[in-house]
Design a protein around this motif. Structure first.
Motif, PDB file in Angstrom:
ATOM      1  N   THR A  81     -11.149 -12.783   5.474  1.00 43.55           N
ATOM      2  CA  THR A  81     -10.073 -11.717   5.508  1.00 43.55           C
ATOM      3  C   THR A  81     -10.428 -10.561   6.242  1.00 43.55           C
ATOM      4  OG1 THR A  81     -10.107 -11.888   2.945  1.00 43.55           O
ATOM      5  CG2 THR A  81      -9.751 -10.515   3.603  1.00 43.55           C
ATOM      6  N   GLN A  82     -11.558  -9.874   6.224  1.00 49.49           N
ATOM      7  CA  GLN A  82     -11.823  -8.814   7.038  1.00 49.49           C
ATOM      8  C   GLN A  82     -11.313  -8.768   8.927  1.00 49.49           C
ATOM      9  OE1 GLN A  82     -12.216  -6.660   5.696  1.00 49.49           O
ATOM     10  NE2 GLN A  82     -12.306  -7.575   3.582  1.00 49.49           N
ATOM     11  N   ASN A  83     -11.424 -10.195   9.060  1.00 49.41           N
ATOM     12  CA  ASN A  83     -11.215 -10.710  10.553  1.00 49.41           C
ATOM     13  C   ASN A  83      -9.851 -10.731  10.422  1.00 49.41           C
ATOM     14  OD1 ASN A  83     -14.181 -11.060  11.773  1.00 49.41           O
ATOM     15  ND2 ASN A  83     -14.133 -13.134  10.490  1.00 49.41           N
ATOM     16  N   ALA A  84      -9.182 -10.963   9.958  1.00 45.40           N
ATOM     17  CA  ALA A  84      -7.526 -11.711   9.917  1.00 45.40           C
ATOM     18  C   ALA A  84      -6.998 -10.177   9.686  1.00 45.40           C
ATOM     19  CB  ALA A  84      -7.208 -12.880   9.641  1.00 45.40           C
ATOM     20  N   TRP A  85      -7.252  -9.534   8.572  1.00 40.85           N
ATOM     21  CA  TRP A  85      -6.698  -8.415   7.798  1.00 40.85           C
ATOM     22  C   TRP A  85      -6.933  -7.601   7.832  1.00 40.85           C
ATOM     23  CZ3 TRP A  85      -2.238 -10.195   5.164  1.00 40.85           C
ATOM     24  CH2 TRP A  85      -1.698 -11.560   5.210  1.00 40.85           C
ATOM     25  N   GLN A  86      -5.709  -6.320   7.701  1.00 42.06           N
ATOM     26  CA  GLN A  86      -5.836  -4.885   7.408  1.00 42.06           C
ATOM     27  C   GLN A  86      -5.835  -4.682   5.486  1.00 42.06           C
ATOM     28  OE1 GLN A  86      -4.312  -2.631  10.224  1.00 42.06           O
ATOM     29  NE2 GLN A  86      -6.916  -1.819  11.309  1.00 42.06           N
ATOM     30  N   HIS A  87      -6.499  -3.209   5.633  1.00 39.83           N
ATOM     31  CA  HIS A  87      -5.649  -3.322   4.081  1.00 39.83           C
ATOM     32  C   HIS A  87      -6.337  -1.498   4.014  1.00 39.83           C
ATOM     33  CE1 HIS A  87     -10.594  -3.964   3.715  1.00 39.83           C
ATOM     34  NE2 HIS A  87      -9.795  -2.665   2.725  1.00 39.83           N
ATOM     35  N   CYS A  88      -5.771  -1.652   2.983  1.00 38.13           N
ATOM     36  CA  CYS A  88      -5.396  -0.078   2.897  1.00 38.13           C
ATOM     37  C   CYS A  88      -5.230   0.633   1.024  1.00 38.13           C
ATOM     38  CB  CYS A  88      -4.246   1.086   4.031  1.00 38.13           C
ATOM     39  SG  CYS A  88      -2.991   0.626   2.747  1.00 38.13           S
ATOM     40  N   LEU A  89      -4.952   1.790   1.592  1.00 37.61           N
ATOM     41  CA  LEU A  89      -4.586   2.397  -0.260  1.00 37.61           C
ATOM     42  C   LEU A  89      -3.769   3.566   0.431  1.00 37.61           C
ATOM     43  CD1 LEU A  89      -5.749   1.926  -3.812  1.00 37.61           C
ATOM     44  CD2 LEU A  89      -6.743   3.505  -3.693  1.00 37.61           C
ATOM     45  N   PRO A  90      -2.121   3.612  -0.145  1.00 39.25           N
ATOM     46  CA  PRO A  90      -1.846   4.941   0.450  1.00 39.25           C
ATOM     47  C   PRO A  90      -1.453   5.859  -0.541  1.00 39.25           C
ATOM     48  CG  PRO A  90      -0.530   2.363  -0.509  1.00 39.25           C
ATOM     49  CD  PRO A  90      -1.894   2.121  -0.728  1.00 39.25           C
ATOM     50  N   ARG A  91      -0.955   6.916   0.112  1.00 42.67           N
ATOM     51  CA  ARG A  91      -0.890   7.922  -0.974  1.00 42.67           C
ATOM     52  C   ARG A  91       0.367   7.702  -1.644  1.00 42.67           C
ATOM     53  NH1 ARG A  91      -1.425  11.180   2.483  1.00 42.67           N
ATOM     54  NH2 ARG A  91      -2.956  11.519   2.033  1.00 42.67           N
ATOM     55  N   THR A  92       0.642   7.901  -2.659  1.00 46.15           N
ATOM     56  CA  THR A  92       1.799   8.318  -3.185  1.00 46.15           C
ATOM     57  C   THR A  92       1.919   9.478  -4.245  1.00 46.15           C
ATOM     58  OG1 THR A  92       2.287   6.843  -5.591  1.00 46.15           O
ATOM     59  CG2 THR A  92       0.229   6.899  -6.141  1.00 46.15           C
ATOM     60  N   LYS A  93       3.181   9.626  -5.137  1.00 52.93           N
ATOM     61  CA  LYS A  93       3.090  10.895  -5.828  1.00 52.93           C
ATOM     62  C   LYS A  93       3.498  10.453  -7.178  1.00 52.93           C
ATOM     63  CE  LYS A  93       5.222  13.035  -2.027  1.00 52.93           C
ATOM     64  NZ  LYS A  93       6.753  14.466  -1.855  1.00 52.93           N
ATOM     65  N   ARG A  94       3.237   9.096  -7.551  1.00 52.20           N
ATOM     66  CA  ARG A  94       3.629   9.134  -9.275  1.00 52.20           C
ATOM     67  C   ARG A  94       2.251   9.184  -9.987  1.00 52.20           C
ATOM     68  NH1 ARG A  94       2.177   3.643  -9.777  1.00 52.20           N
ATOM     69  NH2 ARG A  94       2.170   2.166  -7.917  1.00 52.20           N
ATOM     70  N   VAL A  95       1.410   8.670  -9.082  1.00 49.63           N
ATOM     71  CA  VAL A  95      -0.238   8.986  -9.756  1.00 49.63           C
ATOM     72  C   VAL A  95      -1.033  10.498  -9.913  1.00 49.63           C
ATOM     73  CG1 VAL A  95      -2.872   7.977  -9.452  1.00 49.63           C
ATOM     74  CG2 VAL A  95      -0.400   6.374  -9.082  1.00 49.63           C
ATOM     75  N   LYS A  96      -0.709  10.439 -10.947  1.00 49.67           N
ATOM     76  CA  LYS A  96      -1.381  11.750 -11.209  1.00 49.67           C
ATOM     77  C   LYS A  96      -2.898  11.978 -11.916  1.00 49.67           C
ATOM     78  CE  LYS A  96       2.262  13.572 -10.829  1.00 49.67           C
ATOM     79  NZ  LYS A  96       2.982  14.200  -9.544  1.00 49.67           N
ATOM     80  N   SER A  97      -3.425  10.598 -12.266  1.00 47.03           N
ATOM     81  CA  SER A  97      -4.950  10.604 -13.134  1.00 47.03           C
ATOM     82  C   SER A  97      -5.884   9.333 -12.187  1.00 47.03           C
ATOM     83  CB  SER A  97      -5.030   9.872 -14.556  1.00 47.03           C
ATOM     84  OG  SER A  97      -3.862   8.423 -14.169  1.00 47.03           O
ATOM     85  N   PRO A  98      -7.275  10.096 -11.741  1.00 50.34           N
ATOM     86  CA  PRO A  98      -7.649   9.672 -10.758  1.00 50.34           C
ATOM     87  C   PRO A  98      -7.780   8.010 -11.207  1.00 50.34           C
ATOM     88  CG  PRO A  98      -9.295  10.732 -13.375  1.00 50.34           C
ATOM     89  CD  PRO A  98      -7.963  10.766 -13.331  1.00 50.34           C
ATOM     90  N   ARG A  99      -9.078   7.449  -9.740  1.00 58.35           N
ATOM     91  CA  ARG A  99      -9.360   5.864 -10.068  1.00 58.35           C
ATOM     92  C   ARG A  99     -11.098   5.679  -8.888  1.00 58.35           C
ATOM     93  NH1 ARG A  99      -8.812   2.262  -5.850  1.00 58.35           N
ATOM     94  NH2 ARG A  99      -8.851   0.403  -6.067  1.00 58.35           N
ATOM     95  N   ILE A 100     -11.638   4.752 -10.162  1.00 57.73           N
ATOM     96  CA  ILE A 100     -12.765   5.019  -9.159  1.00 57.73           C
ATOM     97  C   ILE A 100     -12.637   3.767  -8.958  1.00 57.73           C
ATOM     98  CG2 ILE A 100     -15.741   4.424  -9.680  1.00 57.73           C
ATOM     99  CD1 ILE A 100     -15.189   6.933 -12.092  1.00 57.73           C
ATOM    100  N   ASN A 101     -13.439   3.115  -7.963  1.00 62.58           N
ATOM    101  CA  ASN A 101     -13.577   2.084  -6.847  1.00 62.58           C
ATOM    102  C   ASN A 101     -15.118   1.758  -7.129  1.00 62.58           C
ATOM    103  OD1 ASN A 101     -12.429   0.983  -4.083  1.00 62.58           O
ATOM    104  ND2 ASN A 101     -12.660  -0.742  -6.438  1.00 62.58           N
TER     105      ASN A 101
END
Length: 122
Positions: A94-114
């Protein structure tokens, strides 16, 4: 960054993640996304201290966010909605063949912990 000792709550989550994935972890990176304006850009978790085929187990708590992946050489792209309490495991190539991201979004107004659990080799 300075490593801190495992709290009882974090140790309990780690134990559940290890049971669910079958992998052992010795580190956890915690990120707070205050709302949809907080993001992380395209990247791979391919640091040498994570080994040749890192295993990353990601636990999401709070607001649902879309996790995106794109193949490094093919035109393949995935969007994975991560609900609160979800566990996403990336392993193998996965890390050798792919990239990942968490894109910006206007619809989310509350927090997330990862919480991303990983095995760090010294």
């Amino acid at each position: 960054m300075k490593a801190l000792p495992w709290t009882k709550a974090l140790e309990a989550i780690k134990t559940q993640v290890e049971q669910a994935t079958g992998y052992q972890f010795n580190a956890c990176l915690a990120n707070l996304y205050r709302d949809g304006n907080d993001t992380v850009g395209w990247h791979s978790d391919d640091e040498p201290e994570l080994g040749e085929q890192p295993v990353i187990a990601s636990v999401s708590l709070g607001a649902e966010r879309d996790f995106q992946m794109k193949h490094k050489s093919l035109s393949e792209k995935l969007t994975i909605p991560l609900k609160s309490g979800s566990l996403l495991t990336m392993s193998g190539e996965t890390q050798n063949a792919w990239q990942h991201c968490l894109p910006r979004t206007k619809r989310v107004k509350s927090p997330r912990i990862n919480l991303t659990f990983r095995r760090v080799f010294q």
